[in-house]
Scaffold this motif. Structure first.
Motif, PDB file in Angstrom:
ATOM      1  N   ASP A 125       0.700  -1.192   0.002  1.00  0.00           N
ATOM      2  CA  ASP A 125      -0.059   0.075   0.098  1.00  0.00           C
ATOM      3  C   ASP A 125       1.114   1.220  -0.012  1.00  0.00           C
ATOM      4  OD1 ASP A 125      -2.236  -1.460  -0.369  1.00  0.00           O
ATOM      5  OD2 ASP A 125      -2.546  -1.097   2.227  1.00  0.00           O
ATOM      6  N   LEU A 126       1.869   1.193   0.872  1.00  0.00           N
ATOM      7  CA  LEU A 126       2.794   2.654   0.744  1.00  0.00           C
ATOM      8  C   LEU A 126       3.644   2.624  -0.566  1.00  0.00           C
ATOM      9  CD1 LEU A 126       4.460   2.189   4.286  1.00  0.00           C
ATOM     10  CD2 LEU A 126       2.543   3.442   3.472  1.00  0.00           C
ATOM     11  N   MET A 127       3.825   1.486  -1.320  1.00  0.00           N
ATOM     12  CA  MET A 127       4.525   1.557  -2.829  1.00  0.00           C
ATOM     13  C   MET A 127       3.551   1.887  -3.676  1.00  0.00           C
ATOM     14  SD  MET A 127       7.871   1.416  -1.904  1.00  0.00           S
ATOM     15  CE  MET A 127       8.194   1.224  -3.885  1.00  0.00           C
ATOM     16  N   LEU A 128       2.338   1.547  -3.548  1.00  0.00           N
ATOM     17  CA  LEU A 128       1.248   1.660  -4.604  1.00  0.00           C
ATOM     18  C   LEU A 128       0.031   1.895  -3.954  1.00  0.00           C
ATOM     19  CD1 LEU A 128       0.879   1.762  -7.708  1.00  0.00           C
ATOM     20  CD2 LEU A 128       0.524  -0.760  -7.697  1.00  0.00           C
ATOM     21  N   PRO A 129      -0.305   3.107  -3.388  1.00  0.00           N
ATOM     22  CA  PRO A 129      -1.415   3.614  -2.859  1.00  0.00           C
ATOM     23  C   PRO A 129      -2.346   3.732  -3.784  1.00  0.00           C
ATOM     24  CG  PRO A 129       0.013   5.396  -2.593  1.00  0.00           C
ATOM     25  CD  PRO A 129       0.905   4.175  -3.549  1.00  0.00           C
ATOM     26  N   SER A 130      -3.721   3.843  -3.532  1.00  0.00           N
ATOM     27  CA  SER A 130      -4.917   4.249  -4.337  1.00  0.00           C
ATOM     28  C   SER A 130      -5.051   5.570  -4.530  1.00  0.00           C
ATOM     29  CB  SER A 130      -6.097   3.837  -3.256  1.00  0.00           C
ATOM     30  OG  SER A 130      -6.082   4.491  -2.339  1.00  0.00           O
ATOM     31  N   GLY A 131      -4.351   6.508  -3.711  1.00  0.00           N
ATOM     32  CA  GLY A 131      -4.467   8.110  -3.897  1.00  0.00           C
ATOM     33  C   GLY A 131      -3.158   8.489  -4.621  1.00  0.00           C
ATOM     34  N   ALA A 185       5.741   7.984  -3.642  1.00  0.00           N
ATOM     35  CA  ALA A 185       5.690   6.492  -3.963  1.00  0.00           C
ATOM     36  C   ALA A 185       6.040   6.177  -5.420  1.00  0.00           C
ATOM     37  CB  ALA A 185       4.158   6.108  -3.644  1.00  0.00           C
ATOM     38  N   CYS A 186       5.452   6.948  -6.481  1.00  0.00           N
ATOM     39  CA  CYS A 186       5.774   6.589  -7.983  1.00  0.00           C
ATOM     40  C   CYS A 186       7.420   6.656  -7.929  1.00  0.00           C
ATOM     41  CB  CYS A 186       5.154   7.680  -8.641  1.00  0.00           C
ATOM     42  SG  CYS A 186       5.450   9.293  -8.768  1.00  0.00           S
ATOM     43  N   LEU A 238      11.796   7.866  -0.482  1.00  0.00           N
ATOM     44  CA  LEU A 238      11.076   9.144  -0.432  1.00  0.00           C
ATOM     45  C   LEU A 238       9.889   8.909   0.582  1.00  0.00           C
ATOM     46  CD1 LEU A 238      11.274  10.436  -3.833  1.00  0.00           C
ATOM     47  CD2 LEU A 238      12.453  11.625  -2.055  1.00  0.00           C
ATOM     48  N   PRO A 239       9.181   9.726   1.101  1.00  0.00           N
ATOM     49  CA  PRO A 239       8.241   9.585   1.934  1.00  0.00           C
ATOM     50  C   PRO A 239       6.953   9.440   1.197  1.00  0.00           C
ATOM     51  CG  PRO A 239       9.114  11.534   2.610  1.00  0.00           C
ATOM     52  CD  PRO A 239       9.927  11.098   1.329  1.00  0.00           C
ATOM     53  N   PRO A 240       6.301   8.250   1.431  1.00  0.00           N
ATOM     54  CA  PRO A 240       5.204   8.044   0.411  1.00  0.00           C
ATOM     55  C   PRO A 240       3.729   8.465   0.659  1.00  0.00           C
ATOM     56  CG  PRO A 240       5.515   6.233   2.571  1.00  0.00           C
ATOM     57  CD  PRO A 240       6.461   7.447   2.469  1.00  0.00           C
ATOM     58  N   ALA A 241       3.834   9.889   1.184  1.00  0.00           N
ATOM     59  CA  ALA A 241       2.572  10.442   1.847  1.00  0.00           C
ATOM     60  C   ALA A 241       1.541  10.579   0.662  1.00  0.00           C
ATOM     61  CB  ALA A 241       2.725  11.912   2.413  1.00  0.00           C
ATOM     62  N   THR A 242       0.291  10.385   0.599  1.00  0.00           N
ATOM     63  CA  THR A 242      -0.687  10.593  -0.439  1.00  0.00           C
ATOM     64  C   THR A 242      -0.976  11.878  -0.273  1.00  0.00           C
ATOM     65  OG1 THR A 242      -2.395   9.475   0.843  1.00  0.00           O
ATOM     66  CG2 THR A 242      -1.286   8.110  -0.744  1.00  0.00           C
TER      67      THR A 242
END
Length: 455
Positions: free
Chosen positions: A96-102, A107-108, A267-271
């Motif tokens: 989820d942190l690597m490929l979140p829905s938002g 993350a990318c 990098l920070p994976p914040a959505t």
């Protein structure tokens, strides 16, 4: 032959950008003696993806350019296999942190880092889908020229390939781990309308970027230089500087990193948060690692989607969450700056455990500062009226949840940093492309042929 990863993450139609970055890949392979893995991480809709796939399929890339066009299903498949191989304790959370829905800018790029490791690349060079290159006398001005001239060399050896050196000789033995430039054109964030409507509101809002204890003069200076890049002056001649690169002088649409940095700290994976992909710039600078700042600025432009009501609301949410994230990042940045070279081990590698510890410490910061930030944004946007006032209404109802999300985001960053070493190591032995129906076996990256994929 040295392998590099030239990557374009996108979630929007951008056939022109794909064509442009393909030409940069051709230039690098044809003139700079590298094997280029052109990586398009495509989260766009079905129709846009099909258009992108057609551009990729029709292109006749130069020898030693290998294109990887991956949709989210293919990205998720690679990530799931790499995470499983890493032995991580919480594989579903990491996925989820690597490929979140938002939307997640961090993350990318993290996905590009892991895929680059799987492909055996020594560096990652990132561009954006809402930007293009400058042209001088009919020739496209590709940033990768400066990136490959210096990246990975000892600072002492890189000095001969730049216009000037302002680096203390004490850093001569350290490697050049980052090369980048900025942009010209429109502001990097879509807030020019706020300045036109009310310059006082613009100042009050943009100054929320700063730590609350800064003086009014410090905040004023920050506002004046924020989000403006290199201005509007066109490229006329090359200039490059070997230095500790100021993070305010580079942009993620025009950046490259050596694997010695991104394979140690993600990098920070914040959505839904702009600016979440700028962390490594600060880490490189504060850790006293050499970099090169050049002037092959990329042209930034806005997409039509931002002008829609839905696009406006989504962007303002990301802008707001950026300010909330600064409670934690300002905490981390101040302590990284104080640590300086202590962020590195004896081999000049950054210490991920130090970064993770700082992130965890920052999560305990007093949220009152963020409550103040929300109050200023809500009050300021109500003053602007129109769509801004409508957005202020959403803040009034979502404020508490946004405060929680901001703290959770920094805790996620700490968790991902702690797991990153095992993820990178696992990625190195995980095939990016798995033939249909095959088992998960490692296939070394090849230097010939063209890998293409479509939905």
């Amino acid at each position: 032959m040295r392998r590099i990863c030239l990557t374009l993450p996108t979630n929007r139609p951008c056939t022109e950008a794909i064509s442009d970055i393909g030409e940069e890949a051709d230039h690098a392979a044809g003139h700079l003696g590298v094997e280029v893995h052109l990586l398009i991480l495509d989260s766009s809709g079905k129709d846009a993806f099909a258009e992108h796939a057609e551009v990729v399929a029709k292109a006749r890339r130069a020898p030693n350019v290998i294109t990887h066009h991956l949709d989210e299903t293919q990205q998720r498949d690679f990530l799931r296999r790499a995470i499983r191989r890493s032995g991580a304790a919480e594989p579903d959370l990491l996925l989820d942190l690597m490929l979140p829905s938002g939307v997640s800018y961090g993350a990318c790029t993290n996905r590009a880092f892991l895929i680059a490791a799987a492909l055996g690349c020594r560096s990652v060079h990132r561009r954006d889908s809402d930007s293009t290159y400058q042209v001088l006398n009919g020739e496209t001005v590709f940033p990768i020229h400066h990136e490959l001239t210096s990246l990975g060399k000892r600072a002492a050896d890189a000095a001969g390939g730049v216009s000037e050196t302002v680096l203390d000789p004490a850093h001569a033995a350290k490697p050049v781990v980052m090369v980048g430039s900025s942009f010209v054109g429109e502001l990097s964030v879509d807030i020019g309308e706020i300045a036109r409507l009310d310059n006082d509101v613009y100042h009050d809002v943009v100054s929320l970027w700063a730590p609350r204890h800064w003086t009014d003069e410090q905040k004023r200076e920050l506002v004046e230089e924020s989000f403006r890049g290199a201005g509007t002056a066109p490229f006329v001649r090359d200039h490059s500087t070997l230095t500790h690169v100021d993070p305010m002088r580079v942009d993620m649409c025009n950046i490259s990193f050596l694997d010695e940095v991104y394979e140690r700290v993600p990098l920070p994976p914040a959505t839904d948060t702009i600016g979440s992909d700028y962390f490594l710039m600060h880490l490189v600078h504060d850790g006293t690692l050499p970099g090169v700042l050049h002037n092959r600025n990329i042209v930034n432009h806005y997409t039509a989607e931002r002008r829609t009501d839905a696009g406006f609301m989504a962007y303002q949410l990301r802008f707001t969450k950026f300010f909330l994230s600064m409670l934690y990042f300002n905490f981390i940045y101040e302590r990284m700056a104080a640590a300086g070279a202590a962020l590195l081990d004896d081999d000049f590698h950054v210490r991920p455990e130090t970064v993770a510890a700082l992130a965890r410490q920052s999560a305990g910061a007093d949220r009152e500062e963020n409550v103040h930030r929300l109050d200023v944004i809500e009050r300021s946007y109500r003053r602007l009226g129109g769509r801004y006032a409508e957005f202020a209404e959403t803040l009034a109802s979502r404020g508490r949840r946004l405060l929680e999300e901001a703290r959770a985001d920094i805790e996620d960053f700490a968790l991902l940093t702690e797991a990153w070493h095992s993820l990178v190591r696992a990625s190195r032995s995980t095939a990016v492309h798995r033939p249909a129906g095959s088992a998960d076996v490692h296939r070394p990256a090849t230097s010939t042929g063209m890998h293409r994929s479509s939905r």
